[in-house]
Design an enzyme around this catalytic site. Structure first.
Site, PDB file in Angstrom:
ATOM      1  N   ASN A  13      -2.268   7.901  -1.328  1.00  0.00           N
ATOM      2  CA  ASN A  13      -2.061   6.448  -1.379  1.00  0.00           C
ATOM      3  C   ASN A  13      -3.324   5.778  -0.838  1.00  0.00           C
ATOM      4  OD1 ASN A  13      -1.298   3.802  -1.093  1.00  0.00           O
ATOM      5  ND2 ASN A  13       0.516   4.228   0.157  1.00  0.00           N
ATOM      6  N   LYS A  30      -4.169   7.488   2.640  1.00  0.00           N
ATOM      7  CA  LYS A  30      -3.011   8.118   3.292  1.00  0.00           C
ATOM      8  C   LYS A  30      -2.598   9.295   2.434  1.00  0.00           C
ATOM      9  CE  LYS A  30       0.092   4.698   4.536  1.00  0.00           C
ATOM     10  NZ  LYS A  30       1.426   4.156   4.605  1.00  0.00           N
ATOM     11  N   ARG A  59      -0.082   6.873  -5.679  1.00  0.00           N
ATOM     12  CA  ARG A  59       0.566   5.563  -5.723  1.00  0.00           C
ATOM     13  C   ARG A  59      -0.401   4.598  -6.415  1.00  0.00           C
ATOM     14  NH1 ARG A  59       0.636   0.864  -1.424  1.00  0.00           N
ATOM     15  NH2 ARG A  59       2.084  -0.492  -2.490  1.00  0.00           N
ATOM     16  N   HIS A  63       7.238  -2.579  -4.803  1.00  0.00           N
ATOM     17  CA  HIS A  63       8.079  -1.661  -3.999  1.00  0.00           C
ATOM     18  C   HIS A  63       9.020  -0.843  -4.894  1.00  0.00           C
ATOM     19  CE1 HIS A  63       7.826  -4.647  -0.388  1.00  0.00           C
ATOM     20  NE2 HIS A  63       6.951  -3.675  -0.200  1.00  0.00           N
ATOM     21  N   LEU A 100      13.085  -4.019   3.636  1.00  0.00           N
ATOM     22  CA  LEU A 100      12.680  -5.001   4.644  1.00  0.00           C
ATOM     23  C   LEU A 100      11.695  -4.377   5.619  1.00  0.00           C
ATOM     24  CD1 LEU A 100      16.244  -6.507   5.355  1.00  0.00           C
ATOM     25  CD2 LEU A 100      14.576  -7.169   3.602  1.00  0.00           C
ATOM     26  N   ARG A 110       3.442 -13.270   4.850  1.00  0.00           N
ATOM     27  CA  ARG A 110       3.558 -13.994   3.576  1.00  0.00           C
ATOM     28  C   ARG A 110       4.730 -14.969   3.627  1.00  0.00           C
ATOM     29  NH1 ARG A 110       3.822  -8.628   0.225  1.00  0.00           N
ATOM     30  NH2 ARG A 110       2.224  -7.589   1.435  1.00  0.00           N
ATOM     31  N   GLU A 163       8.871   6.963   0.087  1.00  0.00           N
ATOM     32  CA  GLU A 163       8.090   6.753  -1.140  1.00  0.00           C
ATOM     33  C   GLU A 163       7.237   7.980  -1.469  1.00  0.00           C
ATOM     34  OE1 GLU A 163       7.403   2.909   0.834  1.00  0.00           O
ATOM     35  OE2 GLU A 163       6.874   2.186  -1.156  1.00  0.00           O
TER      36      GLU A 163
END
Ligand code: AMP
Length: 401
Positions: A7, A14, A92, A181, A210, A242, A385
């Site tokens: 990722n 990562k 990813r 996501h 979340l 955000r 993920e």
């Protein structure tokens, strides 16, 4: 088979090395501050063993990947005899546009399409591509798979993904809701279907991711039919930095009265708003909670704004789904804060949505936390993920062997 999950951000890489089909995490870590003035930092752990964070020279992603492969294959950190033991790499990729409705084995054509989608995610896709190219070079002959954040939401119907803007903007500039996501929403949907004993193609649920970034998805018969993020990840619920949904006219109002340009506005809405901007305390929910508990009025109100925005989305998704088999909380806040799950669910009492306070407070891992009398069951399902990326990579490449 060993699958390396990668990722890449603009200054980070990562990774996890996962053995499949056992789904065992063999090693994981992070190279941070790639290509920056300060030295890069490399953290690495294998199994139960954590190694001290090392300062490394990583001017670019290929150099960072070099450190990762060296750690996996040599010295005290080694878990593989040679890099040739890596059977596939799963990446990813943030934006797959309308081109990608699922994960794909990467070819030259796929690379070109990811590059094209870069126009929609200029901050993310170029870094993802840098990671892919680095792996293609360092691991020749090893298949690479792209897993897109947007792909799960490609099943949204036109009335959910279009904006009521001039249609040419969709045709010419691909302006529409994409959602993000997706890997997390897909993973928790599959896990929920499995543990609730509902066939995946019949499960209807509302997934609430979340974390620092947050989004919700309405899932009908296993497919995403709506999601709170939009053309970009700025839309939807209140997040760490955000703003989530605002009146779009605010943008030109702020241009006029504050003389702000496009970039300053983008920074204000993406990096200086949300929990951070409103509370003035922090973007990190734990800090905001602590401040609120110590009497910080704006911190307490920031949490109210956050929870209210989430409850409204849950309510609207409950309205448009044919039925709701479960509401699922996941990611940093969704998994870890019983208090905030309770604050959100309290706002949903009118729909007969009731938590079991004991189940909500106690327990670990994937579990049901609703009261027996709740009209809709409520669940906590930790997201993963990396595992979803590894599974899809394994699926696509083991079949090719
Ligand atoms: P993520 O982006 O999924 O890593 O989630 C990060 C967010 O989760 C941060 O805002 C953290 O403060 C928040 N978080 C983690 N643990 C807790 C907790 N126990 N209570 C409240 N928020 C938490």
């Amino acid at each position: 088979m060993y699958v390396l999950v990668v990722n890449c951000g603009s200054s980070s890489l990562k990774f996890q090395l996962i053995e499949l089909p056992e789904e065992r995490v063999v090693a994981k870590g992070l190279v941070d501050r790639i290509g920056q003035k300060v030295s890069a930092q490399f953290s690495y752990s294998s199994g139960e063993r954590s190694f001290p964070v090392a300062t490394v020279d990583a001017p670019d992603h290929p150099a960072a990947l070099g450190h990762v492969i060296a750690a996996l294959t040599s010295g005290a950190t080694a878990v593989l005899r040679a890099r040739s033991e890596i059977g596939a790499v799963g990446h990813r990729v943030v934006h797959g546009g309308e081109k990608f409705t699922g994960s794909v084995v990467i070819t030259e054509e796929v690379l070109r399409c990811i590059e094209e989608c870069g126009a929609l995610a200029p901050l993310h896709n170029p870094a993802n591509l840098a990671g892919i190219r680095a792996c293609m070079e360092a691991l020749p002959g090893v298949p690479n798979v792209a897993v897109f954040d947007t792909a799960f939401h490609q099943t949204m119907p036109p009335h959910a993904f279009h904006y009521a803007l001039p249609y040419e903007l969709y045709e010419q500039d691909r302006i529409r809701r994409y959602g993000f996501h997706g890997t997390s929403h897909k993973y928790v949907t599959e896990t929920f279907a499995h543990i609730a004993g509902i066939p995946l193609d019949r499960v209807c649920c509302i997934t609430c991711h979340l974390g620092n970034g947050s989004s919700l998805a309405a899932v009908e018969n296993g497919h995403s039919v709506d999601t709170s993020m939009g053309f970009t990840p700025l839309a939807g619920v209140v997040m760490g930095t955000r703003c989530g949904d605002i009146d779009p006219a605010l943008v030109f109002h702020l241009m006029k009265v504050k003389g702000l340009g496009a970039e300053q506005l983008a920074d204000l809405l993406n990096k200086g708003s949300g929990l951070l901007g409103f509370s003035g305390v922090s973007s990190d929910m734990r800090d905001v909670l602590q401040a609120a508990q110590q009497g910080h009025v704006r911190a307490a109100l920031a949490i109210e704004l956050w929870a209210y925005s989430i409850a409204k989305y849950i309510g609207s998704y409950a309205a448009i789904l044919p039925r709701v088999d479960g509401i699922i909380f996941t990611a940093g806040i969704g998994e870890n804060s019983a208090l905030l799950r309770a604050v959100i669910c309290e706002k949903l009492r009118g729909l007969g949505i009731l938590l079991d306070p004991t189940a909500n407070e106690r327990g670990k891992g994937a579990r049901c936390i609703s009261a027996a009398t709740s009209r809709i069951s409520i669940w906590v399902i930790p997201t993963n993920e990396e595992l979803e990326i590894a599974r899809e990579t394994f699926e696509l490449t083991a079949r090719h062997e």
